[in-house]
Design a protein around this motif. Structure first.
Motif, PDB file in Angstrom:
ATOM      1  N   UNK A   1     -12.162   1.397  11.762  1.00  0.00           N
ATOM      2  CA  UNK A   1     -10.693   1.301  11.853  1.00  0.00           C
ATOM      3  C   UNK A   1     -10.230   0.329  12.925  1.00  0.00           C
ATOM      4  N   UNK A   2     -11.161  -0.331  13.624  1.00  0.00           N
ATOM      5  CA  UNK A   2     -10.872  -1.341  14.639  1.00  0.00           C
ATOM      6  C   UNK A   2     -10.066  -0.798  15.815  1.00  0.00           C
ATOM      7  N   UNK A   3     -10.156   0.501  16.094  1.00  0.00           N
ATOM      8  CA  UNK A   3      -9.467   1.114  17.217  1.00  0.00           C
ATOM      9  C   UNK A   3     -10.368   1.049  18.446  1.00  0.00           C
ATOM     10  N   UNK A   4      -9.779   0.719  19.596  1.00  0.00           N
ATOM     11  CA  UNK A   4     -10.567   0.682  20.824  1.00  0.00           C
ATOM     12  C   UNK A   4     -10.897   2.117  21.243  1.00  0.00           C
ATOM     13  N   UNK A   5     -12.148   2.349  21.567  1.00  0.00           N
ATOM     14  CA  UNK A   5     -12.612   3.669  21.969  1.00  0.00           C
ATOM     15  C   UNK A   5     -12.744   3.686  23.486  1.00  0.00           C
ATOM     16  N   UNK A   6     -11.973   4.542  24.137  1.00  0.00           N
ATOM     17  CA  UNK A   6     -12.044   4.697  25.585  1.00  0.00           C
ATOM     18  C   UNK A   6     -12.724   6.025  25.854  1.00  0.00           C
TER      19      UNK A   6
ATOM     20  N   UNK B   1      15.760  22.321 -13.014  1.00  0.00           N
ATOM     21  CA  UNK B   1      15.270  21.011 -13.410  1.00  0.00           C
ATOM     22  C   UNK B   1      14.028  20.693 -12.580  1.00  0.00           C
ATOM     23  N   UNK B   2      13.162  19.838 -13.104  1.00  0.00           N
ATOM     24  CA  UNK B   2      12.008  19.398 -12.294  1.00  0.00           C
ATOM     25  C   UNK B   2      12.443  18.332 -11.280  1.00  0.00           C
ATOM     26  N   UNK B   3      11.734  18.256 -10.144  1.00  0.00           N
ATOM     27  CA  UNK B   3      12.024  17.220  -9.144  1.00  0.00           C
ATOM     28  C   UNK B   3      11.606  15.845  -9.652  1.00  0.00           C
ATOM     29  N   UNK B   4      10.513  15.791 -10.393  1.00  0.00           N
ATOM     30  CA  UNK B   4      10.014  14.534 -10.944  1.00  0.00           C
ATOM     31  C   UNK B   4       9.914  14.633 -12.457  1.00  0.00           C
ATOM     32  N   UNK B   5      10.228  13.552 -13.123  1.00  0.00           N
ATOM     33  CA  UNK B   5      10.065  13.527 -14.575  1.00  0.00           C
ATOM     34  C   UNK B   5       8.583  13.356 -14.900  1.00  0.00           C
ATOM     35  N   UNK B   6       8.230  13.644 -16.119  1.00  0.00           N
ATOM     36  CA  UNK B   6       6.833  13.501 -16.538  1.00  0.00           C
ATOM     37  C   UNK B   6       6.397  12.034 -16.515  1.00  0.00           C
ATOM     38  N   UNK B   7       7.353  11.122 -16.548  1.00  0.00           N
ATOM     39  CA  UNK B   7       7.014   9.696 -16.585  1.00  0.00           C
ATOM     40  C   UNK B   7       7.304   9.002 -15.253  1.00  0.00           C
ATOM     41  N   UNK B   8       7.195   9.700 -14.134  1.00  0.00           N
ATOM     42  CA  UNK B   8       7.456   9.073 -12.831  1.00  0.00           C
ATOM     43  C   UNK B   8       6.369   8.044 -12.487  1.00  0.00           C
ATOM     44  N   UNK B   9       6.661   7.199 -11.517  1.00  0.00           N
ATOM     45  CA  UNK B   9       5.703   6.182 -11.073  1.00  0.00           C
ATOM     46  C   UNK B   9       5.522   6.279  -9.568  1.00  0.00           C
ATOM     47  N   UNK B  10       4.379   5.818  -9.088  1.00  0.00           N
ATOM     48  CA  UNK B  10       4.142   5.799  -7.645  1.00  0.00           C
ATOM     49  C   UNK B  10       3.507   4.477  -7.252  1.00  0.00           C
ATOM     50  N   UNK B  11       3.816   4.049  -6.026  1.00  0.00           N
ATOM     51  CA  UNK B  11       3.212   2.853  -5.467  1.00  0.00           C
ATOM     52  C   UNK B  11       1.871   3.279  -4.858  1.00  0.00           C
ATOM     53  N   UNK B  12       0.827   2.510  -5.094  1.00  0.00           N
ATOM     54  CA  UNK B  12      -0.505   2.805  -4.561  1.00  0.00           C
ATOM     55  C   UNK B  12      -0.770   1.844  -3.408  1.00  0.00           C
ATOM     56  N   UNK B  13      -1.076   2.412  -2.238  1.00  0.00           N
ATOM     57  CA  UNK B  13      -1.377   1.622  -1.051  1.00  0.00           C
ATOM     58  C   UNK B  13      -2.818   1.869  -0.637  1.00  0.00           C
ATOM     59  N   UNK B  14      -3.476   0.824  -0.107  1.00  0.00           N
ATOM     60  CA  UNK B  14      -4.845   0.959   0.393  1.00  0.00           C
ATOM     61  C   UNK B  14      -4.881   0.447   1.831  1.00  0.00           C
ATOM     62  N   UNK B  15      -5.598   1.161   2.685  1.00  0.00           N
ATOM     63  CA  UNK B  15      -5.723   0.777   4.083  1.00  0.00           C
ATOM     64  C   UNK B  15      -6.827  -0.274   4.217  1.00  0.00           C
ATOM     65  N   UNK B  16      -6.527  -1.427   4.813  1.00  0.00           N
ATOM     66  CA  UNK B  16      -7.557  -2.455   4.955  1.00  0.00           C
ATOM     67  C   UNK B  16      -8.570  -2.151   6.061  1.00  0.00           C
ATOM     68  N   UNK B  17      -8.322  -1.103   6.856  1.00  0.00           N
ATOM     69  CA  UNK B  17      -9.254  -0.756   7.933  1.00  0.00           C
ATOM     70  C   UNK B  17     -10.232   0.331   7.521  1.00  0.00           C
ATOM     71  N   UNK B  18      -9.696   1.458   7.027  1.00  0.00           N
ATOM     72  CA  UNK B  18     -10.591   2.573   6.665  1.00  0.00           C
ATOM     73  C   UNK B  18     -10.660   2.788   5.151  1.00  0.00           C
ATOM     74  N   UNK B  19      -9.888   2.010   4.394  1.00  0.00           N
ATOM     75  CA  UNK B  19      -9.901   1.999   2.929  1.00  0.00           C
ATOM     76  C   UNK B  19      -9.435   3.307   2.291  1.00  0.00           C
ATOM     77  N   UNK B  20      -8.598   4.056   2.996  1.00  0.00           N
ATOM     78  CA  UNK B  20      -7.990   5.250   2.422  1.00  0.00           C
ATOM     79  C   UNK B  20      -6.904   4.805   1.439  1.00  0.00           C
TER      80      UNK B  20
END
Length: 164
Positions: free
Chosen positions: A12-17, A122-141
């Motif tokens: 994750x490129x974090x400095x370890x102290x 009513x449901x909070x989300x419709x059955x056809x909802x969409x989501x943005x997918x993000x990836x971490x360039x450090x730990x790849x989560x």
């Protein structure tokens, strides 16, 4: 500061102290990965006829010297920053707090069944909802965030039923 005290997590490129009385950390306190040697091997693929052979490289250090690795790291970081500069949103990774890269949009799978809340009928989300997918360039989560259109629809739904 000695070289052992000046340590960065390779994941994750974090400095370890660390405290000199306790000694060096064995795992990163941010992403919890081991700080020792990478647990990976280098493989060379040789294709002969119909079969494929895998040979382990015994001396990884001979393949690339430290300057080449550092240059590759710099190029990677520059590439990540170039992409982040053009994103409207860049959420922080919940594991290592690096900014995440937008990887795409995912429409809900066919198996999503919305839950109907009794209070709003009513449901909070419709059955056809969409989501943005993000990836971490450090730990790849990988993380999902509700798409803007569906966020607005959910806000409007809750505002309507908040007045009642």
């Amino acid at each position: 500061m000695s070289q052992a005290e000046d340590l960065f997590c390779p994941w994750c490129q974090t400095e370890i102290v660390w405290d000199p009385e306790i000694g060096p950390e064995t795992s990163c306190p941010h992403c919890y990965n081991d700080l020792g040697d990478y647990r990976s091997i280098q493989l060379t693929v040789k294709q002969t006829g119909q079969s494929i052979q895998f040979d382990e490289d015994e001396d990884e250090d001979d393949d690339m010297d430290e300057a080449e690795l550092e240059a590759m790291d710099d190029e990677y970081e520059e590439g990540v920053q170039r992409l982040l500069d053009h994103q409207e949103e860049a959420p922080e990774c919940t594991s290592c707090q690096s900014f995440m890269l937008l990887a795409g949009t995912r429409t809900s799978p066919d198996s999503f069944v919305p839950f109907v809340h009794q209070a709003i009928k009513k449901p909070l989300l419709s059955a056809s909802h969409a989501s943005q997918v993000y990836v971490c360039p450090s730990c790849f989560k990988v993380e999902h965030v509700l798409a803007e259109k569906d966020r607005v629809a959910m806000i409007e739904l809750l505002k309507q039923h908040g007045k009642a």
